[in-house]
Design an enzyme around this catalytic site. Structure first.
Site, PDB file in Angstrom:
ATOM      1  N   GLU A  65       0.038   5.498  -0.798  1.00 13.01           N
ATOM      2  CA  GLU A  65       0.186   4.562  -1.916  1.00 13.01           C
ATOM      3  C   GLU A  65       0.679   5.259  -3.181  1.00 13.01           C
ATOM      4  OE1 GLU A  65      -2.846   0.937  -1.123  1.00 13.01           O
ATOM      5  OE2 GLU A  65      -3.807   2.892  -1.337  1.00 13.01           O
TER       6      GLU A  65
ATOM      7  N   GLU B  87      -6.120   1.823   6.563  1.00 15.72           N
ATOM      8  CA  GLU B  87      -7.291   1.157   5.989  1.00 15.72           C
ATOM      9  C   GLU B  87      -7.890   0.090   6.892  1.00 15.72           C
ATOM     10  OE1 GLU B  87      -5.427   2.893   2.247  1.00 15.72           O
ATOM     11  OE2 GLU B  87      -4.824   2.313   4.268  1.00 15.72           O
TER      12      GLU B  87
END
Length: 254
Positions: free
Chosen positions: A110, A130
């Site tokens: 990210e 995730e």
């Protein structure tokens, strides 16, 4: 030794994640330092481009330090990365190049997504697992479908599968893949120097326009006036004069 190294060479700033023994996983102290140095870069008129990389060959960043989340859940809850770190990278409104020296996983991926230009070393892995950890990948799920094919982004996010840097290049997730760390940093610096040849206010305006119009309909976006007014700046006059005189412009940033 600090878990973040920050230095400047001329107009280029370097931010290096420095927990190689932990695969550069981000704990609370590291998160705080990242934000401090991003603010220093943002407010430093002499720093034109930031290159983010990591120490070690195994990982650029393996994500949030899950060991800390288990041992100190209160710190983990009080300092979420989602609304802080990634926004801070974007809102520098100065160019950020990420040079992925090793695996970029979870929050590490990210960080790259929040950057303007992404370079990677050959043979590394990238992705957001995730969904396999019961987490949300909120920033990644928001931005990844805007940068690559939405269906490919969904596949990555739903499965949590990591992809190679070569595959990331094919789908447009990274901009170039280099053979080794030396070539990786050389390419990052080459691009940074090219950016430094351009007017700083123009680059700032362009970055703000890119990010602030990403979800705005075309004709509405064209009506917006985003960022500094370069058209009445001293640098606009200098740029034209330098072109006529066949010399390099001397930018003042105003």
């Amino acid at each position: 030794m600090s878990c973040i190294q920050y230095e400047k060479k001329g107009e280029i700033a370097y931010l290096t994640l420095n927990r190689p023994e932990k695969r550069n996983a981000i704990n609370s102290d590291m998160s705080d330092l990242l934000l401090e140095y991003l603010e220093e870069y943002k407010t430093d008129p002499q720093a034109r481009v930031l290159i983010i990389t990591g120490n070690g060959e195994k990982a650029f960043c393996s994500g949030r330090d899950l060991k800390e989340s288990k041992e100190n859940p209160e710190a983990f809850r009080k300092k979420p990365l989602r609304g802080r770190l990634f926004n801070a990278i974007i809102e520098t409104y100065k160019p950020v190049i990420t040079a992925l020296n090793g695996a970029a996983v979870g929050a590490g991926c990210e960080i790259a997504l929040a950057s303007d230009i992404r370079l990677a070393r050959s043979g590394i892995l990238l992705g957001m697992p995730e969904a396999k950890r019961g987490m949300g990948a909120t920033f990644g799920a928001t931005i990844l479908p805007k940068l690559i094919s939405p269906s490919y982004a969904a596949r990555m996010l739903y499965t949590g599968k990591l992809i190679s840097s070569e595959e990331a290049l094919r789908v447009g997730l990274v901009d170039d893949v280099l053979a080794d760390q030396d070539q990786l940093m050389a390419k990052a610096e080459e691009i940074a120097l090219e950016i430094c040849e351009c007017a700083p206010l123009s680059v700032q305006r362009i970055k703000e326009t890119i990010w602030k119009t990403m979800d705005v309909p075309l004709f509405q976006a064209l009506q917006l006036d985003i960022g500094p007014n370069v058209y009445e700046s001293e640098d606009r006059l200098e740029g034209a004069q330098a072109f006529l005189e066949k010399r390099k412009p001397v930018w003042k940033g105003r």
